[in-house]
Design an enzyme around this catalytic site. Structure first.
Site, PDB file in Angstrom:
ATOM      1  CG  ASP A 134      41.605  35.378  29.428  1.00 48.08           C
ATOM      2  OD1 ASP A 134      42.532  34.584  29.702  1.00 48.08           O
ATOM      3  OD2 ASP A 134      41.512  36.515  29.917  1.00 48.08           O
ATOM      4  CG  HIS A 141      43.458  36.809  39.187  1.00 46.90           C
ATOM      5  ND1 HIS A 141      43.804  38.144  39.279  1.00 46.90           N
ATOM      6  CD2 HIS A 141      42.469  36.752  38.261  1.00 46.90           C
ATOM      7  CE1 HIS A 141      43.062  38.846  38.429  1.00 46.90           C
ATOM      8  NE2 HIS A 141      42.239  38.023  37.808  1.00 46.90           N
ATOM      9  CD  GLU A 209      45.447  36.089  31.166  1.00 48.52           C
ATOM     10  OE1 GLU A 209      45.126  35.100  30.473  1.00 48.52           O
ATOM     11  OE2 GLU A 209      44.674  37.033  31.407  1.00 48.52           O
TER      12      GLU A 209
END
Ligand code: CA
Length: 423
Positions: A134, A141, A209
């Site tokens: 990830d 963000h 995402e």
């Protein structure tokens, strides 16, 4: 031969208005029905073209690969055949479904065998995921999180504009859309408590995402340049990286998130190929300061993909709480992959690489409840009048995404999952 992406292509299969699954898309997935064992398929309108049945009908006989890959329970073996085969199959299916072609259009018996209604099918996790990484590549963000959790004046850490920051996640708890999971328990330390406690998370959050699927493996020690990266990417999915913020806040120092992130992550069932997304490429973010040479790239490496998140309470209609876009990403997939392999770390077919939460610059485009409600200080109102600071038991969170240009829409469908009470 006309391209599978040609905007003038029309299918003889009925495609509802605003369908994500036009003839220019043709994403790959794995499905089963009450009668059919798990197999590979391609979405078209409200149907699935059953690739195993199409293979039995002889439509791929001249393409010279082992057709048994379409009867596998994941796409890994098909993906491992390489980009020329992905392209040949997608091109062939585009022809079979094209209004100008009669082979399948005029064969009712063949249609009955290989066109399945999506409503009659169950979608399965399309790949066996070896490793899941990830990233943390959205500047808005990362800036929002830094402002809230550290220093509003120096929100980004000093490494952020030099490294596509990421961590190794856990593949075992990645599930496909349509799943539900229990609110996880974890160790937390409330601000007013002397000692930590174990209990259900009070701050359950989604993360909007996307993820990309590795389509070509490397050997240990091999690197992938930004120019080569595209050859190693099969396609993209929507991704919801469920997070327990109270657990995260207590556990993440000094090695990063652990149990706050590995209890459930959700992918959409259809993998949209990079080929199908090619027409929607746009320029990447202007990166300042200049990145190191191994992270430099040329060409349009971002993609204009509209993204949204909706919350559907147990007994109410859904409310959209976020509208963002993949084009807001600071680091591109090509840079993420070049960075991931710069030390010789090998990658395998079926590995999953997620973008990190994708927030845009405006309040309406923030990709997590943490940001949307600014740590719970600005609740959002649902259609039934109830308020949310984070996600409640009984809520279903739905991620959607699509690209659209010149009247052509290429979408991902839904990535939905429901929260059950803690056990
Ligand atoms: Ca994440």
């Amino acid at each position: 031969m006309i391209s599978a992406n040609d905007p003038s292509r029309r299918s003889w299969v009925t495609i509802p208005a605003n369908s994500d699954f036009t003839i220019q898309n043709l994403p790959f997935g794995i499905f089963k029905t009450a009668q059919l064992t798990p197999r590979a398929g391609i979405a078209i309108g409200e149907h699935i073209l059953d690739l195993a049945a199409a293979a039995e009908l002889g439509y791929f006989n001249d393409l010279n690969f082992d057709l048994a890959v379409f009867r596998a329970t994941t796409l890994n073996d098909f993906i491992a055949l390489g980009r020329p085969v992905w392209r040949a199959v997608r091109d062939r299916v585009a022809s079979l479904l094209d209004a100008q072609h009669t082979t399948l259009q005029n064969d009712a018996a063949a249609q009955a065998r290989c066109l399945i209604l999506q409503s009659a099918a169950t979608m399965l996790l399309p790949i066996q995921i070896g490793d899941y990484t990830d990233f943390y590549s959205s500047i808005d963000h990362a800036t929002n999180m830094g402002k809230m959790l550290r220093d509003p004046a120096n929100a980004l850490l000093p490494n952020w504009k030099h490294i596509p920051v990421g961590y190794h996640g856990r593949a075992s708890s990645v599930v496909v859309s349509g799943n539900q999971f229990r609110r996880p328990k974890g160790q937390q330390k409330p601000a007013d408590a002397e000692v930590p406690v174990l209990g259900p998370t009070k701050l359950l959050d989604f993360e909007l995402e996307t993820a990309f699927v590795i389509g070509r493996s490397t050997q240990l020690g091999e690197t992938v340049s930004t120019a080569q990266a595209e050859e190693h990417i099969f396609g993209m999915l929507l991704f919801n990286d469920w997070s327990a913020r109270d657990v995260q806040g207590w556990e993440y120092i000094p090695l990063g998130p652990f149990l706050s992130k590995n209890f459930c992550s959700v992918v959409s069932p259809w993998i949209v190929t990079l080929d199908a997304l090619e027409p929607f490429r746009v320029a990447g973010y202007t990166q300042e300061p200049k990145v190191l040479p191994y992270l430099e790239y040329t060409g349009n490496c971002n993609i204009d993909i509209h993204l949204e998140v909706a919350i559907r309470p147990e007994a109410a209609s859904e409310t959209v709480v976020c509208r963002s876009n993949y084009k807001y990403m600071y680091w591109t997939m090509e840079q993420q992959l070049a960075h991931h392999t710069c030390n010789g770390c090998n990658i395998n077919v079926g590995d999953l690489m997620a973008s990190g939460t994708i927030s845009g610059p405006d309040e309406g485009s923030f990709g997590s409840m943490m940001e949307i409600t600014w740590r719970g200080t600005k609740p959002v109102t649902m259609s039934d009048g109830s308020e949310r600071k984070f996600i409640n038991d009984g809520d279903t969170v739905i991620v959607r995404g699509y690209a659209e240009k010149n009247g052509v829409r290429v979408g991902f469908g839904e990535c939905a999952s429901k929260v059950l009470p803690a056990s």
